[in-house]
Write a protein that holds these residues in place. Structure first.
Motif, PDB file in Angstrom:
ATOM      1  N   UNK A   1       0.851  -1.187   0.000  1.00 22.29           N
ATOM      2  CA  UNK A   1       0.000   0.000   0.000  1.00 22.29           C
ATOM      3  C   UNK A   1       0.890   1.242   0.000  1.00 22.29           C
ATOM      4  N   UNK A   2       0.598   2.163  -0.890  1.00 19.10           N
ATOM      5  CA  UNK A   2       1.284   3.458  -0.923  1.00 19.10           C
ATOM      6  C   UNK A   2       0.275   4.483  -0.420  1.00 19.10           C
ATOM      7  N   UNK A   3       0.567   5.076   0.717  1.00 18.35           N
ATOM      8  CA  UNK A   3      -0.454   5.856   1.410  1.00 18.35           C
ATOM      9  C   UNK A   3       0.060   7.284   1.616  1.00 18.35           C
ATOM     10  N   UNK A   4      -0.616   8.243   0.987  1.00 12.68           N
ATOM     11  CA  UNK A   4      -0.145   9.627   1.018  1.00 12.68           C
ATOM     12  C   UNK A   4      -1.027  10.467   1.934  1.00 12.68           C
ATOM     13  N   UNK A   5      -0.538  10.790   3.124  1.00  9.98           N
ATOM     14  CA  UNK A   5      -1.253  11.641   4.088  1.00  9.98           C
ATOM     15  C   UNK A   5      -2.702  11.196   4.296  1.00  9.98           C
ATOM     16  N   UNK A   6      -2.926   9.961   4.757  1.00 12.85           N
ATOM     17  CA  UNK A   6      -4.289   9.428   4.801  1.00 12.85           C
ATOM     18  C   UNK A   6      -5.205  10.141   5.789  1.00 12.85           C
ATOM     19  N   UNK A   7      -4.616  10.821   6.760  1.00  8.88           N
ATOM     20  CA  UNK A   7      -5.436  11.392   7.836  1.00  8.88           C
ATOM     21  C   UNK A   7      -5.382  12.915   7.843  1.00  8.88           C
ATOM     22  N   UNK A   8      -4.787  13.511   6.822  1.00  7.43           N
ATOM     23  CA  UNK A   8      -4.577  14.967   6.846  1.00  7.43           C
ATOM     24  C   UNK A   8      -5.877  15.749   6.904  1.00  7.43           C
ATOM     25  N   UNK A   9      -6.978  15.163   6.404  1.00  5.77           N
ATOM     26  CA  UNK A   9      -8.251  15.892   6.423  1.00  5.77           C
ATOM     27  C   UNK A   9      -9.190  15.386   7.520  1.00  5.77           C
ATOM     28  N   UNK A  10      -8.671  14.608   8.463  1.00  3.85           N
ATOM     29  CA  UNK A  10      -9.544  13.975   9.458  1.00  3.85           C
ATOM     30  C   UNK A  10      -9.250  14.479  10.869  1.00  3.85           C
ATOM     31  N   UNK A  11     -10.262  14.375  11.754  1.00  8.06           N
ATOM     32  CA  UNK A  11     -10.039  14.778  13.142  1.00  8.06           C
ATOM     33  C   UNK A  11      -9.177  13.714  13.848  1.00  8.06           C
ATOM     34  N   UNK A  12      -8.627  14.060  15.037  1.00  9.01           N
ATOM     35  CA  UNK A  12      -7.672  13.149  15.694  1.00  9.01           C
ATOM     36  C   UNK A  12      -8.225  11.751  15.974  1.00  9.01           C
ATOM     37  N   UNK A  13      -9.476  11.669  16.428  1.00 12.78           N
ATOM     38  CA  UNK A  13     -10.019  10.356  16.767  1.00 12.78           C
ATOM     39  C   UNK A  13     -10.197   9.504  15.506  1.00 12.78           C
ATOM     40  N   UNK A  14     -10.765  10.108  14.472  1.00 12.78           N
ATOM     41  CA  UNK A  14     -10.937   9.383  13.210  1.00 12.78           C
ATOM     42  C   UNK A  14      -9.577   9.009  12.613  1.00 12.78           C
ATOM     43  N   UNK A  15      -8.606   9.896  12.757  1.00 13.04           N
ATOM     44  CA  UNK A  15      -7.257   9.600  12.259  1.00 13.04           C
ATOM     45  C   UNK A  15      -6.703   8.333  12.902  1.00 13.04           C
ATOM     46  N   UNK A  16      -6.877   8.211  14.207  1.00 16.35           N
ATOM     47  CA  UNK A  16      -6.391   7.006  14.893  1.00 16.35           C
ATOM     48  C   UNK A  16      -7.121   5.766  14.398  1.00 16.35           C
ATOM     49  N   UNK A  17      -8.449   5.895  14.203  1.00 17.90           N
ATOM     50  CA  UNK A  17      -9.216   4.730  13.723  1.00 17.90           C
ATOM     51  C   UNK A  17      -8.730   4.288  12.344  1.00 17.90           C
ATOM     52  N   UNK A  18      -8.478   5.265  11.475  1.00 19.27           N
ATOM     53  CA  UNK A  18      -8.036   4.929  10.118  1.00 19.27           C
ATOM     54  C   UNK A  18      -6.648   4.284  10.143  1.00 19.27           C
ATOM     55  N   UNK A  19      -5.754   4.844  10.950  1.00 24.59           N
ATOM     56  CA  UNK A  19      -4.408   4.258  11.042  1.00 24.59           C
ATOM     57  C   UNK A  19      -4.461   2.856  11.630  1.00 24.59           C
ATOM     58  N   UNK A  20      -5.331   2.653  12.622  1.00 23.43           N
ATOM     59  CA  UNK A  20      -5.460   1.329  13.217  1.00 23.43           C
ATOM     60  C   UNK A  20      -5.974   0.329  12.186  1.00 23.43           C
ATOM     61  N   UNK A  21      -6.948   0.773  11.396  1.00 18.43           N
ATOM     62  CA  UNK A  21      -7.521  -0.093  10.366  1.00 18.43           C
ATOM     63  C   UNK A  21      -6.449  -0.493   9.331  1.00 18.43           C
ATOM     64  N   UNK A  22      -5.683   0.470   8.863  1.00 16.43           N
ATOM     65  CA  UNK A  22      -4.637   0.172   7.879  1.00 16.43           C
ATOM     66  C   UNK A  22      -3.645  -0.828   8.467  1.00 16.43           C
ATOM     67  N   UNK A  23      -3.265  -0.572   9.694  1.00 14.12           N
ATOM     68  CA  UNK A  23      -2.322  -1.446  10.400  1.00 14.12           C
ATOM     69  C   UNK A  23      -2.841  -2.887  10.526  1.00 14.12           C
ATOM     70  N   UNK A  24      -4.114  -3.011  10.943  1.00 11.05           N
ATOM     71  CA  UNK A  24      -4.700  -4.347  11.107  1.00 11.05           C
ATOM     72  C   UNK A  24      -4.804  -5.073   9.769  1.00 11.05           C
ATOM     73  N   UNK A  25      -5.216  -4.343   8.737  1.00 13.64           N
ATOM     74  CA  UNK A  25      -5.372  -4.973   7.426  1.00 13.64           C
ATOM     75  C   UNK A  25      -4.023  -5.444   6.884  1.00 13.64           C
ATOM     76  N   UNK A  26      -2.970  -4.669   7.127  1.00 13.24           N
ATOM     77  CA  UNK A  26      -1.635  -5.082   6.692  1.00 13.24           C
ATOM     78  C   UNK A  26      -1.226  -6.370   7.405  1.00 13.24           C
ATOM     79  N   UNK A  27      -1.526  -6.453   8.701  1.00 15.55           N
ATOM     80  CA  UNK A  27      -1.188  -7.660   9.459  1.00 15.55           C
ATOM     81  C   UNK A  27      -1.982  -8.863   8.956  1.00 15.55           C
ATOM     82  N   UNK A  28      -3.273  -8.662   8.720  1.00 20.02           N
ATOM     83  CA  UNK A  28      -4.129  -9.769   8.264  1.00 20.02           C
ATOM     84  C   UNK A  28      -3.697 -10.318   6.915  1.00 20.02           C
ATOM     85  N   UNK A  29      -3.194  -9.424   6.053  1.00 22.80           N
ATOM     86  CA  UNK A  29      -2.913  -9.819   4.670  1.00 22.80           C
ATOM     87  C   UNK A  29      -1.437  -9.887   4.346  1.00 22.80           C
ATOM     88  N   UNK A  30      -0.573  -9.760   5.375  1.00 24.34           N
ATOM     89  CA  UNK A  30       0.870  -9.781   5.114  1.00 24.34           C
ATOM     90  C   UNK A  30       1.260  -8.764   4.052  1.00 24.34           C
TER      91      UNK A  30
END
Ligand code: ADP
Ligand code: ADP
Length: 237
Positions: A167-196
Motif C-alpha cells: 500500500x502506498x499511502x499519502x497523508x491518509x489522515x490529513x483531512x480527518x479529526x484526531x479520533x478518526x485519524x487514529x481509527x483509520x491508522x489502526x484499520x490500515x495497520x490491522x489490514x496489513x497484518x491480516x494480509x501480510x
C-alpha cells in the motif's frame, strides 16, 4: 519485497527533492515516512509507482524492476500497488459499492463501473471488504453522502480489491479529526497484518507514526536522517 536503491529526484525547476535514498521494506512491514514539509515524502511515494519519474536509481517490487518498465508493463505493475490518498479520490456521484469496484483492475475499473460488468467473485470480495471496513450498511449510498472517515474507508477497500502487495499511502489522515485519524491508522495497520501486506505511509503526525508503524523513516531535505524502531525516534529527531 520493496527495494529502493540510490534513488534521486531533481525536478526540472532545479529542486533536489531526493538524494541517494536506499530503503528495503520486507513483506508485512508498515513504514511511516515522516519529516517536515518539503522533505521529499510525497516525491518518494510517487517515485515508487512512477507518478513521478526518478532522476536516478532503481525501484524493485519483488523481482520486478519498476524503473525499467514500459507504459503497458507499468500499468499492470501498478495493480500490485494499492494507492490511498489524502483527498480519498472517490467518484462522488457513484455509490460506495461502485467506488470500491472501480479498484478492480486499477483505473480501467472506472469505466466498468458504468457498464456494471464485474465477475461475481469480484463483487463478493468487494462486499466482504466493505464489511471488513465497517461500511456494509452504506453500500448504496453515494460517496458524497459520507463523512471523511467513511470516505477513507471506501478508499482503503478500493485499494485492497486490487489484492496489492504493497500500500502506498499519502497523508491518509490529513483531512480527518484526531479520533478518526487514529481509527483509520489502526484499520490500515490491522489490514496489513491480516494480509501480510507492506505499507509506506506518508504522515505528518509523529505520534500517529509512532503508535501505528513498525518502522519510521525520517526524511529531511531529501535525505534519510532516521531509520529505525518507533521508540528509538525522539532522541534522534
Ligand atoms: P513533502 O511531501 O515531504 O512535503 P515533496 O516531495 O512534496 O515533500 O517536495 C520535496 C521538494 O520537491 C520540495 O522542495 C518541493 O517544493 C519540490 N517539489 C515537489 N513537487 C514538485 C514539482 N512537481 N515540481 C517541482 N518541485 C517539486
Ligand atoms: P501537499 O503536500 O500540501 O498536498 P504538495 O506540496 O505536494 O501539496 O504540492 C501539490 C502539488 O504541487 C503537487 O502536484 C506537487 O508535485 C506540486 N508542487 C509542489 N511543490 C512544487 C514546486 N516547488 N514547484 C512546482 N510544483 C510543485
Amino acid at each position: 519485497m520493496l527495494t529502493i536503491q540510490s534513488l534521486s529526484k531533481r525536478y526540472n525547476t532545479g529542486d533536489k527533492a531526493l538524494t541517494q535514498v536506499n530503503i528495503q521494506i520486507p513483506k508485512g512491514q508498515v513504514v511511516a515516512l515522516i519529516g517536515p514539509s518539503g522533505a521529499g515524502k510525497s516525491t518518494l511515494i510517487r517515485c515508487v509507482n512512477r507518478l513521478v519519474e526518478p532522476t536516478e536509481g532503481q525501484v524493485f517490487l519483488g523481482d520486478t524492476q519498476i524503473t525499467k518498465l514500459n507504459t503497458r508493463q507499468l500499468r499492470s505493475a501498478r495493480r500490485r500497488m494499492g494507492m490511498i490518498f489524502q483527498d480519498y479520490a472517490l467518484i462522488d456521484r457513484l455509490s460506495v459499492m461502485e467506488n470500491v469496484l472501480s479498484g478492480y483492475l486499477g483505473y480501467t475499473g472506472f469505466w466498468r463501473s458504468f457498464l456494471r460488468r464485474y465477475p461475481q467473485d469480484v463483487i463478493v470480495e468487494a462486499f466482504r471488504l466493505l464489511e471488513r471496513v465497517g461500511l456494509e450498511s452504506f453500500i448504496d449510498k453515494r460517496a458524497d453522502e459520507l463523512s471523511g472517515g467513511q470516505r477513507q474507508r471506501v478508499g482503503i477497500a478500493r485499494a485492497l480489491l486490487q489484492n496489492p502487495q504493497i500500500l502506498l499511502v499519502d497523508e491518509p489522515t490529513a483531512s480527518l479529526d484526531p479520533k478518526t485519524s487514529r481509527q483509520i491508522m489502526r484499520l490500515i495497520r490491522e489490514l496489513c497484518a491480516e494480509r501480510q501486506l507492506s505499507a509506506i505511509i506518508n504522515i505528518h503526525d509523529v505520534h500517529l507514526a509512532q503508535q501505528f508503524a513498525d518502522r519510521i523513516i525520517g526524511l529531511r531535505a531529501g535525505e534519510v536522517v532516521f531509520d529505525g524502531q518507533p521508540d528509538a525516534l525522539d532522541t534522534e529527531m
